[in-house]
Design a protein around this motif. Structure first.
Motif, PDB file in Angstrom:
ATOM      1  N   PHE A 149       0.817 -52.127  20.755  1.00 44.28           N
ATOM      2  CA  PHE A 149      -0.553 -52.727  21.143  1.00 44.28           C
ATOM      3  C   PHE A 149      -1.421 -52.332  19.910  1.00 44.28           C
ATOM      4  N   TYR A 150      -2.602 -53.365  19.773  1.00 43.95           N
ATOM      5  CA  TYR A 150      -3.562 -53.170  18.841  1.00 43.95           C
ATOM      6  C   TYR A 150      -4.819 -53.440  19.429  1.00 43.95           C
ATOM      7  N   ILE A 151      -5.659 -52.497  19.376  1.00 43.49           N
ATOM      8  CA  ILE A 151      -6.832 -52.348  20.197  1.00 43.49           C
ATOM      9  C   ILE A 151      -8.172 -52.368  19.195  1.00 43.49           C
ATOM     10  N   VAL A 152      -8.992 -53.544  19.592  1.00 41.09           N
ATOM     11  CA  VAL A 152     -10.230 -53.476  18.677  1.00 41.09           C
ATOM     12  C   VAL A 152     -11.344 -53.411  19.766  1.00 41.09           C
ATOM     13  N   PHE A 153     -12.308 -52.425  19.403  1.00 43.69           N
ATOM     14  CA  PHE A 153     -13.309 -51.996  20.514  1.00 43.69           C
ATOM     15  C   PHE A 153     -14.451 -51.479  20.057  1.00 43.69           C
ATOM     16  N   ARG A 154     -15.761 -51.674  20.642  1.00 43.16           N
ATOM     17  CA  ARG A 154     -16.902 -51.001  20.407  1.00 43.16           C
ATOM     18  C   ARG A 154     -17.159 -50.120  21.575  1.00 43.16           C
ATOM     19  N   ASP A 155     -18.254 -49.114  21.373  1.00 44.10           N
ATOM     20  CA  ASP A 155     -18.565 -48.198  22.555  1.00 44.10           C
ATOM     21  C   ASP A 155     -19.951 -47.787  22.402  1.00 44.10           C
ATOM     22  N   GLY A 156     -20.569 -46.996  22.938  1.00 48.43           N
ATOM     23  CA  GLY A 156     -21.763 -46.497  23.003  1.00 48.43           C
ATOM     24  C   GLY A 156     -22.285 -45.748  21.598  1.00 48.43           C
ATOM     25  N   SER A 157     -21.275 -45.411  20.846  1.00 51.22           N
ATOM     26  CA  SER A 157     -21.601 -44.772  19.565  1.00 51.22           C
ATOM     27  C   SER A 157     -21.662 -45.730  18.371  1.00 51.22           C
ATOM     28  N   SER A 158     -21.182 -46.961  18.732  1.00 56.23           N
ATOM     29  CA  SER A 158     -21.076 -47.833  17.543  1.00 56.23           C
ATOM     30  C   SER A 158     -22.593 -48.244  17.031  1.00 56.23           C
ATOM     31  N   GLY A 159     -22.669 -48.336  15.810  1.00 55.52           N
ATOM     32  CA  GLY A 159     -23.843 -48.579  15.257  1.00 55.52           C
ATOM     33  C   GLY A 159     -24.834 -47.292  14.992  1.00 55.52           C
ATOM     34  N   GLN A 160     -24.277 -46.001  15.443  1.00 57.01           N
ATOM     35  CA  GLN A 160     -25.250 -44.937  15.258  1.00 57.01           C
ATOM     36  C   GLN A 160     -24.325 -43.840  14.727  1.00 57.01           C
ATOM     37  N   GLU A 161     -23.388 -43.258  15.492  1.00 52.27           N
ATOM     38  CA  GLU A 161     -22.424 -42.351  14.901  1.00 52.27           C
ATOM     39  C   GLU A 161     -21.289 -43.012  14.163  1.00 52.27           C
ATOM     40  N   THR A 162     -20.692 -44.051  14.726  1.00 51.46           N
ATOM     41  CA  THR A 162     -19.408 -44.758  14.214  1.00 51.46           C
ATOM     42  C   THR A 162     -20.081 -46.224  13.774  1.00 51.46           C
ATOM     43  N   TYR A 163     -18.971 -46.894  13.234  1.00 46.34           N
ATOM     44  CA  TYR A 163     -19.418 -48.014  12.729  1.00 46.34           C
ATOM     45  C   TYR A 163     -19.659 -49.181  13.581  1.00 46.34           C
ATOM     46  N   GLU A 164     -20.649 -49.982  13.197  1.00 46.62           N
ATOM     47  CA  GLU A 164     -21.342 -50.695  14.232  1.00 46.62           C
ATOM     48  C   GLU A 164     -20.319 -51.903  14.847  1.00 46.62           C
ATOM     49  N   ALA A 165     -19.698 -52.394  13.776  1.00 38.53           N
ATOM     50  CA  ALA A 165     -18.866 -53.947  14.105  1.00 38.53           C
ATOM     51  C   ALA A 165     -17.786 -53.448  15.198  1.00 38.53           C
ATOM     52  N   ALA A 166     -16.922 -52.493  14.949  1.00 39.01           N
ATOM     53  CA  ALA A 166     -15.721 -51.973  15.696  1.00 39.01           C
ATOM     54  C   ALA A 166     -14.897 -50.878  15.158  1.00 39.01           C
ATOM     55  N   ARG A 167     -14.168 -50.562  15.986  1.00 45.54           N
ATOM     56  CA  ARG A 167     -13.071 -49.486  15.497  1.00 45.54           C
ATOM     57  C   ARG A 167     -11.803 -49.983  16.059  1.00 45.54           C
ATOM     58  N   PHE A 168     -10.776 -49.699  15.399  1.00 43.71           N
ATOM     59  CA  PHE A 168      -9.396 -49.955  15.806  1.00 43.71           C
ATOM     60  C   PHE A 168      -8.541 -48.878  16.264  1.00 43.71           C
ATOM     61  N   LEU A 169      -7.276 -49.023  16.936  1.00 43.39           N
ATOM     62  CA  LEU A 169      -6.566 -48.239  17.605  1.00 43.39           C
ATOM     63  C   LEU A 169      -5.493 -48.750  18.034  1.00 43.39           C
ATOM     64  N   TYR A 170      -4.395 -48.061  17.658  1.00 48.97           N
ATOM     65  CA  TYR A 170      -2.924 -48.452  18.286  1.00 48.97           C
ATOM     66  C   TYR A 170      -2.278 -47.713  19.401  1.00 48.97           C
TER      67      TYR A 170
END
Length: 302
Positions: free
Chosen positions: A227-248
């Motif tokens: 599985f390849y997961i593309v997601f955002r969360d409550g930290s996006s655009g602040q502590e983490t990259y705004e558009a998305a992060r990836f995860l396998y």
């Protein structure tokens, strides 16, 4: 006595309905931190090779596309060692043919290219990569449209890369969920950062509990049980990259899926505008803050 037995039986049944605590069901491996550190080290090495060196992305028009350092070329390639002309990239009905300029030492699999050659793009593992000194060139497709991707380890983007920043490893952000399969696999159109639309296969959702909250993510299937997961969360655009992060993550034989957000990482478009990255599906935009994995790139967008 009979009343006491009934009360005890009710308590046992209630406990069974609750099920075991997540910590008891899915204990953190004793070498978890070591595993994550090793994964991060490999990821950083791979990204430095594959994405940090990207120096350009040039869309190809139908027909002839001349390339080289001279201003008269359709594709102008920077670099003091780049010849005035390296030849032509001819796009015909989705197929790209490279025609080398006379006297230019362009190589394919260590063999000098002396005649026109059809180039396989990077959508497969059998891509054709041209080499001109330390510069590498490959055909990249986004939304089905071919472009010329250039990698230069000595270019300004590679030299200016400031590295990776990670949150401290926290076992609370390693969770084990269950895969809820769709009735039928589906092909989902996904927009990327260039505005192009690519198609991804999806077969269901992963349901899991994080910090006491039940959540779901829809992964893409890259190969069976992977599985390849593309997601955002409550930290996006602040502590983490705004558009998305990836995860396998992998699907286990019992239907469970381990998601370790300590291995969530930034897409290459977080630091290099010559890369194309899928944006998260609406259902993968989580409200919960997940301060785990890779932090926002410190060097600003290049």
């Amino acid at each position: 006595k009979r009343l006491g037995f009934v009360v005890a039986l009710i308590m046992v049944l209630a406990a069974c309905r609750k099920g075991p605590a997540p910590e008891a069901s899915h204990p953190t491996p004793p070498d978890h931190a070591t595993q994550v550190e090793q994964w991060r080290a490999k990821h950083e090495a791979d990204y430095r090779q594959d994405f940090v060196t990207i120096a350009g992305l040039f869309p190809l028009k139908e027909g002839v596309n001349t390339a080289g350092s001279a201003a008269t070329n359709d594709i102008r390639l920077a670099g003091s060692t780049m010849p005035a002309s390296m030849g032509k990239f001819v796009l015909t009905g989705g197929e790209v043919r490279y025609e080398p300029a006379s006297g230019v030492d362009v190589r394919l699999e260590d063999e000098r290219v002396t005649a026109p050659v059809i180039l396989k793009d990077d959508s497969s593992s059998a891509e054709d990569e041209l080499q001109l000194g330390s510069v590498r060139l490959v055909i990249h497709k986004s939304g089905g449209k071919p472009s010329l991707r250039v990698r230069d380890p000595n270019g300004p983007l590679a030299k200016g890369f400031v590295g990776f920043q990670w949150f401290p490893i926290d076992p609370r952000y390693r969770v084990v969920g269950r895969f809820i399969k769709d009735a039928e696999p589906k092909s989902i159109p996904v927009t990327n950062t260039y505005g192009d639309v690519d198609s991804y296969k999806s077969e269901g959702v992963i349901e899991f509990t994080l910090m006491g909250e039940t959540l779901r993510l829809r992964p893409f299937t890259t190969r069976p049980k992977r599985f390849y997961i593309v997601f955002r969360d409550g930290s996006s655009g602040q502590e983490t990259y705004e558009a998305a992060r990836f995860l396998y993550a992998d699907l286990k034989a019992n239907g469970s899926v381990e998601i370790d957000f300590n291995e969530a990482y930034n897409p290459p478009c977080s630091f290099n505008s010559f890369t194309t990255c899928p944006l998260p599906l609406p259902e993968n935009r989580l409200a919960i803050r997940i301060p785990a994995g890779e932090m926002a790139y410190a060097g600003g967008h290049q």
